[in-house]
Design a protein around this motif. Sequence first.
Motif, PDB file in Angstrom:
ATOM      1  N   THR A  51     -23.686  36.846 -51.923  1.00 16.84           N
ATOM      2  CA  THR A  51     -25.233  35.491 -52.322  1.00 16.84           C
ATOM      3  C   THR A  51     -25.934  36.644 -53.290  1.00 16.84           C
ATOM      4  O   THR A  51     -26.427  36.132 -53.801  1.00 16.84           O
TER       5      THR A  51
ATOM      6  N   SER B  67     -22.340  26.046 -55.792  1.00 16.40           N
ATOM      7  CA  SER B  67     -21.600  26.316 -54.467  1.00 16.40           C
ATOM      8  C   SER B  67     -21.340  25.483 -54.067  1.00 16.40           C
ATOM      9  O   SER B  67     -21.214  23.801 -53.973  1.00 16.40           O
TER      10      SER B  67
ATOM     11  N   ALA C 169     -26.189  26.528 -49.009  1.00 14.73           N
ATOM     12  CA  ALA C 169     -26.080  27.640 -49.259  1.00 14.73           C
ATOM     13  C   ALA C 169     -26.330  27.794 -51.014  1.00 14.73           C
ATOM     14  O   ALA C 169     -26.550  28.925 -51.797  1.00 14.73           O
ATOM     15  N   ALA C 170     -26.507  26.680 -51.393  1.00 15.13           N
ATOM     16  CA  ALA C 170     -27.026  26.122 -53.002  1.00 15.13           C
ATOM     17  C   ALA C 170     -28.635  26.931 -52.954  1.00 15.13           C
ATOM     18  O   ALA C 170     -29.126  27.411 -53.846  1.00 15.13           O
TER      19      ALA C 170
ATOM     20  N   LEU D  41     -29.604  30.622 -52.178  1.00 18.41           N
ATOM     21  CA  LEU D  41     -28.492  30.970 -54.240  1.00 18.41           C
ATOM     22  C   LEU D  41     -30.337  31.430 -54.447  1.00 18.41           C
ATOM     23  O   LEU D  41     -30.761  31.832 -55.776  1.00 18.41           O
TER      24      LEU D  41
ATOM     25  N   SER E 278     -28.873  25.663 -59.304  1.00 22.92           N
ATOM     26  CA  SER E 278     -28.560  26.205 -58.438  1.00 22.92           C
ATOM     27  C   SER E 278     -27.690  24.583 -57.339  1.00 22.92           C
ATOM     28  O   SER E 278     -28.644  23.804 -56.788  1.00 22.92           O
TER      29      SER E 278
ATOM     30  N   THR F 153     -24.546  21.966 -55.082  1.00 16.48           N
ATOM     31  CA  THR F 153     -23.364  21.518 -54.653  1.00 16.48           C
ATOM     32  C   THR F 153     -22.472  20.946 -55.965  1.00 16.48           C
ATOM     33  O   THR F 153     -22.388  20.342 -57.020  1.00 16.48           O
TER      34      THR F 153
ATOM     35  N   ASP G 105     -19.545  30.255 -56.349  1.00 19.78           N
ATOM     36  CA  ASP G 105     -19.634  31.078 -54.698  1.00 19.78           C
ATOM     37  C   ASP G 105     -18.534  30.085 -54.045  1.00 19.78           C
ATOM     38  O   ASP G 105     -17.883  28.761 -54.166  1.00 19.78           O
ATOM     39  N   GLU G 106     -17.853  31.186 -53.812  1.00 20.34           N
ATOM     40  CA  GLU G 106     -17.011  30.465 -52.453  1.00 20.34           C
ATOM     41  C   GLU G 106     -15.600  30.198 -52.702  1.00 20.34           C
ATOM     42  O   GLU G 106     -15.361  28.720 -52.310  1.00 20.34           O
TER      43      GLU G 106
ATOM     44  N   GLY H  56     -21.296  31.022 -44.347  1.00 20.23           N
ATOM     45  CA  GLY H  56     -22.364  30.714 -44.325  1.00 20.23           C
ATOM     46  C   GLY H  56     -23.016  31.022 -43.650  1.00 20.23           C
ATOM     47  O   GLY H  56     -24.200  32.094 -44.156  1.00 20.23           O
TER      48      GLY H  56
END
Length: 613
Positions: A43, A69, A74-75, A78, A96, A98, A222-223, A543
Amino acid sequence: MSLVRPEDWRPQGVADLEPRAWEALLQTERSVLVTAGAGAGKTEFLAQKATYLLQTGLCPAPKRILAISFKRDAARNLAERVAKRCPPEQARRFNSYTFDAFAKSLVDRFRAAIPEPYRPPAGYRIVTPRRLDYEDFLNTHNFRGVNTQQLERAIARERLPVANAGSELQRAVAKYWRVQYFEYDHVLLSFPMINRLVELLIRENPSILNALRLTYPVVFLDEFQDTTSAQFQFLRTAFDGSNAILTAVGDDKQRIMVWAGALPDAFAQFEQQFDAQRISLICNWRSHKDLVRIQHVIASRIDPTVEEPEARADRLVDGDIAAIWEFASEEEESDCLPQWIEREVQAGNIEPHDIAILVRMRADEVERQLSPAFQAHGLRLRNEARNVGDIAIQDLLGEDLTQILLHLLRLGAEERSPENWNAALRDLQFLEALDPADEAGLQRLQERLQRFVRKMRRTFRHLDSIPESVTEAAHAALDFIGSEVLRRAFPSYQRQPDFDRVWNGFLLFLGECLVHAETWTNALDKFEGLGQATLMTIHKSKGLEFHTMIFYGLDNQTWWSLTPGRMEELNSFFVAFTRAKQRVFFTMCTERGQPVSWIENLLAPAGVRRVHF
């Protein structure tokens, strides 16, 4: 605003990056696949690359960076990191989302351009079908040769339009779409269906596709190991053949979503489809070297060719950093666990919220079993998997609405809170799309926030910290922001049922936290989990990170699926293990089941021993 020359740019907020991270950051001519193990700072790497591109003008205004993400928190994490490193006018061009939120935002914005008969009405509803729902559909419509798993995966995979011909499975998918649109009071869409709609939208509308590509010349993923076939198909439709430069980060040892449709070869497909350069990060910034050594033992079982990470964190504890605690009975296990935590807290070694207790499943049952013993030792156990209304506590804390309201309530409850003041001001600037160069507008915003804070503090002085007060306090914060403003800023709240799900969960949970709360600050601390040990499933730990992780019930009855032949279960085990910064322990009760011998044998050479309590 002045820009920085690329050769003069330095990382923001950190001392430096490892050489391989620099290589991946400076690669802006072609797509990059960054493989990075646990604790490698994936991240942070994305935040630094976004900052580099924005501050040097390599992503010039008005163009934007799209970051996708898998999890909402997580979004948001970031986006917050970029906001801390860039001026607001630059950070605003970092979007950012999902996967689900981005797809839904496109459907909601361009709904009228979706071809018939798939164009949904504005009042469609989001649903999460269960296995029983699919079973009921198949039985009702007499599809005897299709099982629920086949149907679920085909709905997520089949491109629209779906012809009502061919195999029985294809006919079942076509019928399912018709039923969801025409046989209920509202059109019912799951997120996999929304993914199919948005792929159809951009495939059939070249002008929308071109606008998407012009807006986002830079895309972060991401991921990436958890990307599904449908999501990858959407990415190909959206950006393959364009000038967009993609940066995907992930770790194939953390691939734990194959059961949910994740591609088994996502990295190879990305490299081939987008001509991506693969770069592997090697440092672990989370765990100390003794813990990293144990992690590497598990990682080598998953991938014998994996490089051993370089541990960059310091060891801060004495004694065992990993052990299997054996108990004769469940009663002993339930009592000794809070005893150990109580001793560690009293010794000043750790705070309760720095401890996570992980279970494979059935967190509610474990909560009922452990909570009385925790309370007897003056501790609180917080089950993050528990639902308040229609939303899990962990999901509620990750919502944008929740975070905005918390910042405002904190300002009302506390005399001085510069961190929440700055966060609330950033929230208002974002919500009202205030131009950072508008000094007069910023001054008006600050004055408006000051007036609200003074009013909120007066309200709290006359409002008892009891559950009956929650509605008045929460509405005061919501009214200050404006629910319509929130809906404009966050597409996920544009429909009333989506907004109500979060809002009602917020009210219910804050009301719970006000029970026996001495002050509003105390209630908000409980809301955020301060002073409470966290209980969660291993999948929900991804995470996150904690000082100490405790795997509850490592026996062959509870963890029956953890067998040498089921690599995804070992991946999940590895992911959870690597959340720890300092220590990992396992509890095992011989009354409940037998040891998972092959895991013990795997960990024993690394010094993980069994301790009899």
